[in-house]
Design a protein around this motif. Structure first.
Motif, short mmCIF file in Angstrom:
data_model
loop_
_atom_site.label_atom_id
_atom_site.label_comp_id
_atom_site.label_asym_id
_atom_site.label_seq_id
_atom_site.Cartn_x
_atom_site.Cartn_y
_atom_site.Cartn_z
N ASN A 83 -8.75 -9.60 -10.09
CA ASN A 83 -9.70 -8.76 -10.79
C ASN A 83 -9.95 -7.53 -9.92
O ASN A 83 -10.98 -7.42 -9.26
N VAL A 84 -8.96 -6.63 -9.88
CA VAL A 84 -9.06 -5.41 -9.06
C VAL A 84 -8.75 -4.21 -9.95
O VAL A 84 -8.10 -4.33 -10.97
N PRO A 85 -9.23 -3.03 -9.55
CA PRO A 85 -8.88 -1.82 -10.29
C PRO A 85 -7.39 -1.51 -10.08
O PRO A 85 -7.01 -0.83 -9.14
N ARG A 136 0.48 -11.78 -10.66
CA ARG A 136 -0.54 -11.45 -9.64
C ARG A 136 -1.63 -10.58 -10.25
O ARG A 136 -2.81 -10.83 -10.07
N THR A 137 -1.24 -9.56 -10.99
CA THR A 137 -2.25 -8.65 -11.56
C THR A 137 -3.09 -9.36 -12.61
O THR A 137 -4.27 -9.05 -12.77
N ALA A 138 -2.49 -10.32 -13.31
CA ALA A 138 -3.25 -11.08 -14.30
C ALA A 138 -4.28 -11.99 -13.63
O ALA A 138 -5.33 -12.26 -14.21
N ALA A 198 -0.05 -2.88 -2.08
CA ALA A 198 -1.09 -2.07 -2.70
C ALA A 198 -2.10 -2.93 -3.46
O ALA A 198 -3.29 -2.66 -3.44
N LEU A 199 -1.60 -3.99 -4.09
CA LEU A 199 -2.49 -4.86 -4.87
C LEU A 199 -3.27 -5.85 -4.01
O LEU A 199 -4.31 -6.34 -4.43
#
Length: 162
Positions: A79-81, A74-76, A115-116
């Motif tokens: 495009n979020v801080p 998901r994080t990959a 959170a993401l």
């Protein structure tokens, strides 16, 4: 589809581009990360950021969890801080910390997911968020029967006939 792939469908995969026929093996971390397209350099960077953002115990629990490759995927894709989003679950008063110790990993994973996926200007959900996409992916809806219910056959009469 593998058992791991079937079990992982739900809130953690909502909005992700994951193949439905994926033969995911969450027991083999390296293989799972590869299958989900998380390259080793990106994974190392991600783990470093988790370690910088969360307390040591929480970071270790999150990164060592069986579903970590899905969260890394998901994080990959987003495009979020990352650190700013994840920092919202770090306080000692975070709601995911409440509950039986046996469910702490599941609560932490779900809190990290929330959170993401929740914009920084919005408050994090305090309870489970209903995901219609996830619900549909796990639904086993049956086709309704359009025939009227059958009436039971009349019981044979007892006694003398005329």
């Amino acid at each position: 589809m593998s058992t791991d792939a079937k079990n992982v469908w739900g809130p953690l995969t909502e909005g992700l581009n994951i193949l439905h026929d994926l033969d995911l093996d969450l027991g083999d971390r390296t293989r799972a990360l590869h299958q989900l397209g998380v390259i080793p350099d990106a994974h190392r960077t991600l783990v470093s950021r988790v370690n910088e953002t969360l307390p040591q115990r929480d970071a270790a629990l999150l990164v060592s969890s069986r579903q970590w490759p899905v969260l890394a995927h998901r994080t990959a894709q987003q495009n979020v801080p990352f650190a700013a989003h994840l920092a919202r679950i770090a306080p000692d008063t975070a709601t995911w910390r409440t509950g039986p110790p046996s469910g702490i990993t599941a609560r932490l994973l779900l809190a990290a997911h929330h959170a993401l996926t929740t914009p920084l200007e919005q408050a994090l959900p305090t309870g489970p968020r209903v995901s219609t996409t996830a619900a549909r992916s796990r639904s086993i809806t049956e086709v309704p029967d359009t025939e009227p219910p059958k009436q039971p056959a009349p019981a044979p009469r007892q006694g003398r006939g005329r």
